[in-house]
Design an enzyme around this catalytic site. Structure first.
Site, PDB file in Angstrom:
ATOM      1  N   VAL A   1     -21.860  -6.962 -20.512  1.00 42.70           N
ATOM      2  CA  VAL A   1     -20.513  -6.543 -20.145  1.00 42.70           C
ATOM      3  C   VAL A   1     -20.305  -5.083 -20.510  1.00 42.70           C
ATOM      4  O   VAL A   1     -20.590  -4.657 -21.633  1.00 42.70           O
ATOM      5  CB  VAL A   1     -19.441  -7.408 -20.850  1.00 42.70           C
ATOM      6  CG1 VAL A   1     -18.053  -6.807 -20.660  1.00 42.70           C
ATOM      7  CG2 VAL A   1     -19.470  -8.835 -20.312  1.00 42.70           C
ATOM      8  N   LYS A   2     -19.834  -4.324 -19.533  1.00 40.46           N
ATOM      9  CA  LYS A   2     -19.416  -2.943 -19.762  1.00 40.46           C
ATOM     10  C   LYS A   2     -17.893  -2.933 -19.797  1.00 40.46           C
ATOM     11  O   LYS A   2     -17.239  -3.367 -18.849  1.00 40.46           O
ATOM     12  CB  LYS A   2     -19.912  -2.044 -18.634  1.00 40.46           C
ATOM     13  CG  LYS A   2     -19.324  -0.636 -18.626  1.00 40.46           C
ATOM     14  CD  LYS A   2     -19.713   0.103 -17.347  1.00 40.46           C
ATOM     15  CE  LYS A   2     -18.988   1.435 -17.219  1.00 40.46           C
ATOM     16  NZ  LYS A   2     -19.299   2.112 -15.932  1.00 40.46           N
ATOM     17  N   THR A   3     -17.329  -2.443 -20.904  1.00 39.39           N
ATOM     18  CA  THR A   3     -15.880  -2.424 -21.014  1.00 39.39           C
ATOM     19  C   THR A   3     -15.436  -1.212 -21.821  1.00 39.39           C
ATOM     20  O   THR A   3     -16.259  -0.406 -22.269  1.00 39.39           O
ATOM     21  CB  THR A   3     -15.362  -3.737 -21.651  1.00 39.39           C
ATOM     22  OG1 THR A   3     -13.941  -3.799 -21.510  1.00 39.39           O
ATOM     23  CG2 THR A   3     -15.725  -3.822 -23.132  1.00 39.39           C
TER      24      THR A   3
END
Length: 267
Positions: free
Chosen positions: A176-178
């Site tokens: 996940v890129k956040t």
């Protein structure tokens, strides 16, 4: 060891279990922005440092502007279809397939999901559908969590960011890129069962601000960064890349990394 594990070994540096990912997929929505006008030159310049573990790029750039010296990890962006000239950047659809990524030889694919936006449902359904394709082919999926303009203020709300990260993982993302939140980022990581990487987000005011953000994220449990404009829009991108590598892979603190940055600027 299966295919997904083999590909993840390309994305993450084995010595540290972390990754320095440079994103150059911005042109799909923003056009030839500063730092990416001559995208081939930008890639060659940063690739020459030998510090980029993985690249996030589009199929057009992969085909016409990507010629690395070695064999870095690659993530193919397969969602898009909206630009700054249109009415809504969050209205993304699928622009590629897992099979297309396999044909190109990439190590993972990336799909955006805009949590809390008018297109939350459509983008999450797309993410879940690609996750199913990825399972078939043992291809890692990076879930790129966006929020949309109406939720800009929530980028610093760790509860909202934790929600987005968890939702992406629940819909099948392997990574996940956040957004990084200065407060309680460790809770964002704790609530997500897959590795979390931080987005660079808007351009930081100074390179020191970038180093502080990267260090805070690593200390909070992030497994690395997926950063674009804060690297290639820096006045000294190679020096900054070296300093960021120091934080991610050599456990430098901010001051040590800043000294490294200053030293590299003089070289």
């Amino acid at each position: 060891m299966d295919g997904i594990q083999m590909r993840l070994r390309k994305i993450f540096r084995q010595e540290t279990g972390r990754s320095l990912i440079v994103a150059v997929d911005h042109g799909m929505a923003l056009g030839p922005m500063t730092g990416l006008v001559d995208i081939k030159e930008t890639i060659e310049r940063l690739d020459a440092t030998g510090l980029v573990d993985t690249w996030l790029l589009t199929k057009g750039v992969f085909k016409y502007a990507f010629n690395p010296r070695g064999c870095p990890g690659t993530l193919l962006r397969i969602s898009g279809g909206a630009t700054i000239a249109g009415p809504e950047l969050t209205r993304e659809g699928l622009t590629g397939t897992v099979e297309e990524g396999l044909a190109l030889g990439v190590d993972g694919v990336a799909v955006s999901a805009f949590v809390g936006s008018p297109y939350e449902h459509e983008t999450l359904i797309n993410l879940a559908a690609v996750a199913s394709q990825c399972r078939r082919w043992n291809m890692p999926l990076l879930g790129v969590v966006g929020v949309g303009k109406i939720n800009e203020d929530k980028k610093q709300d760790p509860r909202f960011i934790a929600l987005g990260a968890r939702v992406a993982a629940e819909h099948g993302a392997d990574l996940v890129k956040t957004y990084y939140t200065e407060k309680d980022f460790d809770r964002v990581v704790a609530g997500c069962p897959v590795p979390v990487l931080i987005a660079g987000g808007p351009k930081c005011e100074t390179d020191l601000d970038t180093l502080k953000m990267v260090h805070g994220a690593i200390q909070g449990g992030a497994r690395g960064i997926v950063m674009g404009r804060n690297i290639w829009q820096s006045p000294h991108p190679e020096a900054l890349l070296t300093a960021v590598d120091g934080i991610i892979h050599r456990n430098m603190d901010v001051q040590e990394a800043f000294v490294e940055l200053l030293r590299e600027k003089q070289n």
